[in-house]
Design a protein around this motif. Structure first.
Motif, PDB file in Angstrom:
ATOM      1  N   GLY A  95       3.409   4.346  -0.083  1.00 18.79           N
ATOM      2  CA  GLY A  95       4.813   4.131  -0.440  1.00 18.79           C
ATOM      3  C   GLY A  95       5.278   2.717  -0.136  1.00 18.79           C
ATOM      4  N   GLU A 109       4.267   0.544  -2.945  1.00 13.30           N
ATOM      5  CA  GLU A 109       5.162   0.695  -4.098  1.00 13.30           C
ATOM      6  C   GLU A 109       6.488  -0.014  -3.860  1.00 13.30           C
ATOM      7  OE1 GLU A 109       4.254   1.818  -6.841  1.00 13.30           O
ATOM      8  OE2 GLU A 109       2.580   3.186  -6.508  1.00 13.30           O
ATOM      9  N   ARG A 127       8.900  -0.973  -6.898  1.00 17.45           N
ATOM     10  CA  ARG A 127       8.966   0.362  -7.501  1.00 17.45           C
ATOM     11  C   ARG A 127       9.476   1.370  -6.463  1.00 17.45           C
ATOM     12  NH1 ARG A 127       3.989  -1.807  -9.536  1.00 17.45           N
ATOM     13  NH2 ARG A 127       2.818  -0.801  -7.857  1.00 17.45           N
ATOM     14  N   ARG A 147       8.967   5.294  -6.737  1.00 18.54           N
ATOM     15  CA  ARG A 147       7.707   5.921  -6.342  1.00 18.54           C
ATOM     16  C   ARG A 147       7.512   5.902  -4.829  1.00 18.54           C
ATOM     17  NH1 ARG A 147       3.278   3.221 -10.504  1.00 18.54           N
ATOM     18  NH2 ARG A 147       4.410   3.594 -12.458  1.00 18.54           N
ATOM     19  N   ALA A 148       8.263   5.077  -4.157  1.00  8.80           N
ATOM     20  CA  ALA A 148       8.060   4.890  -2.716  1.00  8.80           C
ATOM     21  C   ALA A 148       8.844   5.890  -1.879  1.00  8.80           C
ATOM     22  CB  ALA A 148       8.463   3.464  -2.322  1.00  8.80           C
TER      23      ALA A 148
END
Length: 907
Positions: free
Chosen positions: A524, A527, A532, A535-536
């Motif tokens: 995470g 990401e 992003r 997504r994390a």
């Protein structure tokens, strides 16, 4: 009577008087051999009056035996162990071999030493005298120095005598008294008293060669007076210590052979047990009668059970002047006799066997390995390292040698000896191609380099180490890759983070592994740093929940704490790190305390709890200094830069920045970004908005911009609005809004709304301000709330809505005053003045905790929670009396007179 040492005696006398009056103190007396250190300690003992005197002496040949001197010092008081906090009592009991148990933490032993000495000082003032401290076993030394640095108001004085040697002997944090040679007149008086009747040339030669060293004056003068060969002629190139030792050698050489054999026997074993010495001596053809010449020559003193050398140089001369084959024979004889004692003498027997072994010997190496394991259970990390090291040297093949030296390296690191650890780890790499052993050695080097060089070096080495981990050991790979990702993050090496994350994705952990959550959290992070956040958030939040719900190891809880900060969940971070800190204190895991305090301080910063952040830094800085955690020390000071900036402390902020920022830039760029954020806040509050914009743009656009300092973007936007140059920050704001939307934190969303309000035109600004305030009233800390109120009040005043503006500016001013955010308070005051008011500073608006020192804050908080002084001392590694002193000072500042009143204060 001491000759020529009146200033030194006066210095020690002041120390004793202060201790008797409840002001603790410690002193290191340094100087060459024979300069008079031991005599000064004897003088202190004789003038201590009603003080209880404890004495311990380091002996060179016992330096590998764990906690020998500490046991010698505290042996008469072991019946008091049950008065200590349970973890400390258990640690000391294990260190002294009284109980069997799991591996003992060396810092708990230090804490137990502190508490036990404080207990003794409650009975009567205490004087601890430690002679030849350069030969203390590392465990005893660490424990005694740990205690010495933490006594404050206890009637305790500690004096360490340290001989100058080729190996530096550090005692940071303790005053030093350096002994030099006596003046010529005092030297002459001493020489005439001890060696009367010397011829004028001989007298002058001794005075010239002794350089004021009292032992040299006595021994060289005696050699001249007895007609011995002139040691000053024979060894003129030697330093004074060498000349004195040669004088002792000459005396020993004139003794009968059996006497020399007994002196060698006594010198070969530090125990001084007369019965054991005589038993071993009998194997060399010597008896008790043969000690008489040595006693007559005043080289040794005897009691019914002990033999004591008059000076360590006598011991050294007796051992070094003996032929090598005789030394080996003596060590073998000791090993044989100690074998008859069973487990009691097992460690000493192993070291005697090692001393008697001239080549590889697997049986002796195995004995030493067992000694290392026993030392590990007792908490003597340096003794563990020494035993594994020697076992490695005696190993019969390189694989065993590499494995044992690898364990020696790890133990050296655990003992706080990073240079030794790196040297041993490098040697391991030259001995084996076993990937598992090489991975451990390289991983150890990585951990050392984090504090010694930089997290970037740590990260690179850790990635290399992870490549070596066998595929069948994925959990070991996770631990090393976690080190790499964390270090890569701190050094803002996002390429390293990405590499580490790719390796973590490729691992195949067992389905039931407890490491899944941390692996997912680290993925995470990758990401998040790649922009992003959607997504994390899931895996990072899951790891944060796991850390709150159950026990994880310290590193994984710290990872969870940082995840909480990146998710805008400051309260979760504070909860996790508070629990981590409590656990680290209780278990004596001191090396994790500064790291835990760093994350906790950042959580408090984000919540506007500046007093708490200050207290965390104040605890962490001296601990990081003591543990030689140079990088972590800089990061903690970066937090102080931020605090000084937000409080408007111009001089303190800039001075501290000059001290730490150049080193942070090369070592810990994330810490550097935090410090620059503090500078930007300083300039923003003071109205230097162009400077603030440049500084904050560097922070937010740099590689740390998607980490914790993403929270600096609202400050960047404010600076841009005030300079009229908003276009240059729109990209940063877009990233911030994207982050705030996905982390779904009320704190982050409120800051995003405030930014929109600042950039808005027309009435939409008011909608955004109002929405931000609704969220912040329920979720934000006082600083963020006051900042929004100030900005909204400024906007309202510019629209001539005087009453509405006042309703926000007045509480903003009160909040800033309570927080001691002076620059922001001045801005609020200026705005209110524009409304026709003349508000003045109100000291009474202060948070009551701001009247206390950071350590008083910690003590008062714990006392208010119902902890006793002893329990508070155990948590903060202070003596109970020092805790009481802090409470005594805090009560009048808080307007209370007793402990029970603390509970009704807002603490």
């Amino acid at each position: 009577m001491l000759v020529g040492r009146n200033p030194e005696r006066a210095r020690i006398h002041r120390l004793l008087v202060d201790a008797a009056n409840g002001r603790s103190g410690a002193l290191v007396v340094r100087g060459e051999a024979g300069i008079g250190k031991s005599v000064l300690l004897d003088d202190a003992a004789s003038t201590a009056g009603t003080m209880r005197v404890l004495r311990g002496t380091g002996i060179e040949s016992e330096a590998e035996l764990p906690f020998g001197v500490l046991h010698q010092l505290l042996l008469p008081f072991l019946d008091r162990l049950d008065t200590l906090p349970v973890p400390q009592a258990a640690a000391l009991s294990a260190a002294f071999g009284l109980v069997e148990g799991p591996d003992t933490n060396r810092f708990l032993i230090g804490a137990g030493t502190l508490t036990l000495l404080a207990e003794l000082a409650d009975d009567e003032p205490l004087l601890c005298l430690i002679d030849d401290a350069q030969w203390l076993d590392q465990g005893s030394l660490d424990a005694l120095l740990f205690a010495a640095r933490r006594f404050q108001t206890d009637p305790v004085a500690m004096v360490f005598a340290v001989r100058d040697t080729a190996v530096p002997f550090g005692t940071p944090g303790i005053d030093t008294l350096r002994l030099t040679g006596l003046p010529r007149s005092a030297s002459a008086a001493l020489l005439d008293e001890r060696s009367p009747g010397l011829s004028a040339p001989a007298r002058e030669r001794v005075l010239d060669e002794a350089h004021g060293n009292p032992l040299a004056l006595i021994e060289l003068g005696a050699a001249q007076g007895l007609g011995h060969a002139d040691p000053t002629e024979q060894v003129a190139p030697l330093p004074v210590t060498g000349r004195v030792q040669e004088a002792f050698r000459a005396q020993i050489a004139g003794l009968p052979g059996a006497t020399r054999a007994l002196l060698l026997t006594a010198a070969a074993d530090a125990g001084g047990d007369l019965d054991l010495i005589l038993r071993v001596g009998r194997t060399l053809g010597a008896t008790a009668v043969d000690l008489a010449p040595a006693e007559h020559a005043h080289l040794v003193t005897l009691s019914t059970s002990r033999l004591v050398f008059r000076h360590p140089l006598v011991r050294a001369a007796a051992y070094q002047s003996a032929p090598h084959h005789q030394r080996i024979a003596v060590h073998r004889a000791f090993a044989h006799e100690l074998a008859l004692a069973g487990d009691v003498g097992a460690d000493r027997r192993a070291w005697h066997l090692a001393a008697a072994t001239t080549g590889p010997d697997e049986s002796v190496a195995a004995e030493l390995e067992r000694t290392a394991l026993r030392a590990q259970h007792r908490g003597g990390a340096m003794a563990v390292s020494a035993a594994y090291d020697r076992a490695g040297r005696l190993s019969t093949d390189n694989e065993r040698k590499a494995r044992r030296l690898g364990k020696a390296a790890q133990a050296a690191y655990d003992a706080g000896k990073p240079d030794r650890a790196v040297r041993l780890a490098a040697e391991v790499a030259s001995l084996t191609e076993d990937p598992s052993i090489l991975a451990d050695a390289l991983s150890l080097r990585a951990q050392v380099e984090y504090e010694r060089t930089s997290p970037a070096v740590d990260a690179t080495l850790a990635l290399d180490a992870a490549e070596l981990v066998p595929r069948g050991d994925p959990e070991r790979a996770v631990l090393i890759l976690t080190e790499a990702v964390c270090a890569g993050r701190n050094s803002c090496r996002l390429d390293v983070v990405a590499h580490g994350v790719r390796r973590l994705r490729a691992l195949r952990l067992p389905p039931d592994s407890g490491l899944w959550s941390v692996v997912e959290a680290q993925i995470g992070w990758g990401e998040m740093f790649a922009g992003r956040p959607g997504r994390a958030v899931g895996p990072m939040a899951a790891h944060l929940r796991a850390a709150r719900a159950g026990p994880l190891d310290h590193l994984h809880r710290i990872i969870a704490g940082f995840s909480g900060l990146m998710l805008g969940d400051d309260e979760a971070t504070i909860a996790v790190m508070s629990a981590t800190l409590t656990d680290a204190r209780a278990t004596g895991a001191l090396t994790w305390i500064p790291y835990s305090l760093e994350v906790l301080a950042l959580g408090h910063l984000m919540r506007g709890r500046f007093v708490d952040a200050d207290a965390s830094v104040a605890e962490g800085v001296p601990m990081a200094e003591e543990l030689a955690m140079d990088t972590e020390l800089l990061v903690l000071k970066a937090v102080s830069v931020w605090l000084a900036g937000v409080r408007g402390d111009e001089r303190g902020c800039r001075s501290l920045t000059e001290e730490v920022l150049p080193r942070l830039d090369t070592r810990h760029p994330l810490g550097a970004a935090l410090a620059r954020w503090g500078l930007g806040l300083l300039d923003l509050a003071a109205g230097r908005c162009d400077d603030a914009l440049r500084t904050l743009e560097d922070v937010c656009a740099g590689p740390a911009g998607r980490d914790v300092v993403v929270r600096a973007v609202p400050d960047l936007v404010e600076a841009a609005v005030r300079t009229g140059d908003t276009d240059r920050v729109l990209d940063r704001l877009a990233d911030f809004d994207h982050w705030a939307e996905h982390v779904d934190s009320p704190v982050a969303l409120a800051l995003s709304l405030r930014c929109r309000a600042l950039l808005a035109t027309g009435d939409t600004a008011e909608e955004h301000f109002s929405a931000a305030l609704r969220l912040q009233h329920a979720h934000a800390g006082p600083f963020d709330l006051a900042r929004t109120r100030l900005l909204y009040g400024e906007w309202l005043r510019r629209r001539r809505r005087r009453g509405d503006a006042h309703s926000h500016l007045a509480p903003a001013l009160t909040a800033f005053e309570r927080l001691e955010a002076l620059g922001w308070a001045e801005r609020a005051r200026t705005e209110l003045a524009a409304l026709g008011e003349r508000p003045v500073a109100r000291p009474q608006a202060k948070n009551p905790l701001q009247r206390l020192t950071p350590q008083e804050v910690q003590v008062v908080r714990l006392a208010a929670s119902g902890y006793s002084n002893k329990e508070i001392g155990a948590q903060l590694f202070l003596s109970p009396r020092t805790v009481g002193h802090h409470l005594y000072k805090a009560y009048p500042k808080l307007g209370v007179s007793r402990r029970t009143e603390l509970a009704r204060l807002e603490l």
